[in-house]
Motif scaffolding. Sequence first.
Motif, PDB file in Angstrom:
ATOM      1  N   VAL A   6       3.034  -3.141  10.451  1.00 54.53           N
ATOM      2  CA  VAL A   6       3.449  -1.836   9.948  1.00 54.53           C
ATOM      3  C   VAL A   6       2.203  -1.023   9.624  1.00 54.53           C
ATOM      4  O   VAL A   6       1.457  -1.349   8.693  1.00 54.53           O
ATOM      5  CB  VAL A   6       4.338  -1.978   8.688  1.00 54.53           C
ATOM      6  N   THR A   7       1.971   0.024  10.424  1.00 54.26           N
ATOM      7  CA  THR A   7       0.835   0.902  10.189  1.00 54.26           C
ATOM      8  C   THR A   7       1.033   2.205  10.939  1.00 54.26           C
ATOM      9  O   THR A   7       1.692   2.243  11.971  1.00 54.26           O
ATOM     10  CB  THR A   7      -0.502   0.259  10.620  1.00 54.26           C
ATOM     11  N   ARG A   8       0.461   3.251  10.394  1.00 58.13           N
ATOM     12  CA  ARG A   8       0.409   4.526  11.102  1.00 58.13           C
ATOM     13  C   ARG A   8      -1.034   4.861  11.456  1.00 58.13           C
ATOM     14  O   ARG A   8      -1.338   5.962  11.906  1.00 58.13           O
ATOM     15  CB  ARG A   8       1.046   5.630  10.256  1.00 58.13           C
ATOM     16  N   GLU A  28       5.623   2.376  12.436  1.00 59.05           N
ATOM     17  CA  GLU A  28       4.930   3.296  11.530  1.00 59.05           C
ATOM     18  C   GLU A  28       5.586   3.299  10.159  1.00 59.05           C
ATOM     19  O   GLU A  28       4.956   3.635   9.169  1.00 59.05           O
ATOM     20  CB  GLU A  28       4.918   4.708  12.111  1.00 59.05           C
ATOM     21  N   HIS A  29       6.854   2.951  10.121  1.00 59.31           N
ATOM     22  CA  HIS A  29       7.615   2.915   8.867  1.00 59.31           C
ATOM     23  C   HIS A  29       8.523   1.690   8.906  1.00 59.31           C
ATOM     24  O   HIS A  29       9.155   1.425   9.923  1.00 59.31           O
ATOM     25  CB  HIS A  29       8.454   4.188   8.728  1.00 59.31           C
ATOM     26  N   GLY A  43       0.886  -5.564   6.942  1.00 58.98           N
ATOM     27  CA  GLY A  43       0.611  -4.161   6.666  1.00 58.98           C
ATOM     28  C   GLY A  43       0.059  -3.971   5.273  1.00 58.98           C
ATOM     29  O   GLY A  43      -0.339  -4.926   4.609  1.00 58.98           O
ATOM     30  N   SER A  44       0.030  -2.727   4.853  1.00 63.07           N
ATOM     31  CA  SER A  44      -0.378  -2.365   3.491  1.00 63.07           C
ATOM     32  C   SER A  44       0.782  -1.620   2.859  1.00 63.07           C
ATOM     33  O   SER A  44       0.771  -0.398   2.748  1.00 63.07           O
ATOM     34  CB  SER A  44      -1.640  -1.488   3.510  1.00 63.07           C
ATOM     35  N   LEU A  45       1.789  -2.380   2.504  1.00 65.75           N
ATOM     36  CA  LEU A  45       3.029  -1.793   2.009  1.00 65.75           C
ATOM     37  C   LEU A  45       2.972  -1.490   0.521  1.00 65.75           C
ATOM     38  O   LEU A  45       2.285  -2.185  -0.235  1.00 65.75           O
ATOM     39  CB  LEU A  45       4.199  -2.759   2.250  1.00 65.75           C
ATOM     40  N   PRO A  46       3.739  -0.483   0.091  1.00 62.67           N
ATOM     41  CA  PRO A  46       3.932  -0.305  -1.349  1.00 62.67           C
ATOM     42  C   PRO A  46       4.585  -1.564  -1.921  1.00 62.67           C
ATOM     43  O   PRO A  46       5.340  -2.259  -1.221  1.00 62.67           O
ATOM     44  CB  PRO A  46       4.872   0.893  -1.449  1.00 62.67           C
ATOM     45  N   VAL A  47       4.316  -1.843  -3.175  1.00 64.36           N
ATOM     46  CA  VAL A  47       4.761  -3.099  -3.774  1.00 64.36           C
ATOM     47  C   VAL A  47       6.287  -3.272  -3.713  1.00 64.36           C
ATOM     48  O   VAL A  47       6.771  -4.386  -3.486  1.00 64.36           O
ATOM     49  CB  VAL A  47       4.203  -3.246  -5.200  1.00 64.36           C
ATOM     50  N   HIS A  48       7.052  -2.197  -3.874  1.00 64.62           N
ATOM     51  CA  HIS A  48       8.511  -2.350  -3.834  1.00 64.62           C
ATOM     52  C   HIS A  48       9.001  -2.746  -2.440  1.00 64.62           C
ATOM     53  O   HIS A  48       9.963  -3.495  -2.315  1.00 64.62           O
ATOM     54  CB  HIS A  48       9.222  -1.082  -4.343  1.00 64.62           C
TER      55      HIS A  48
END
Length: 102
Positions: A6-8, A28-29, A43-48
């Motif tokens: 997961v990356t843009r 991308e999402h 990826g570098s996801l938000p914690v939630h």
Amino acid sequence: MTIFFVTRHPGALAWAREAGIHFDRVLEHLDPDLIAPGDVVIGSLPVHLAATVCQHGARYLHLSLDLPATLRGQELDAATLRNLGARLEEYFVIAIREEDPQ
């Protein structure tokens, strides 16, 4: 089992390919409804969202790097990511939800 990256950011994708990291799909999402038990999400996801990945029974591999403040908000190429120590680190994230917040 599906491995999602997961990356843009084109630089992150190039870094992963140069590092020989295998993945099946690039997103991308992240749509959490795509995640099944046994999947891997990179990826570098938000914690939630990382917690949601883990709640679905999937593994979460965070793309970590030691980013100086001067580079925040900039697009980074694969070489810069390598120089900043880009690496995958596995995390297991759970949300702590209180039944009654009072």
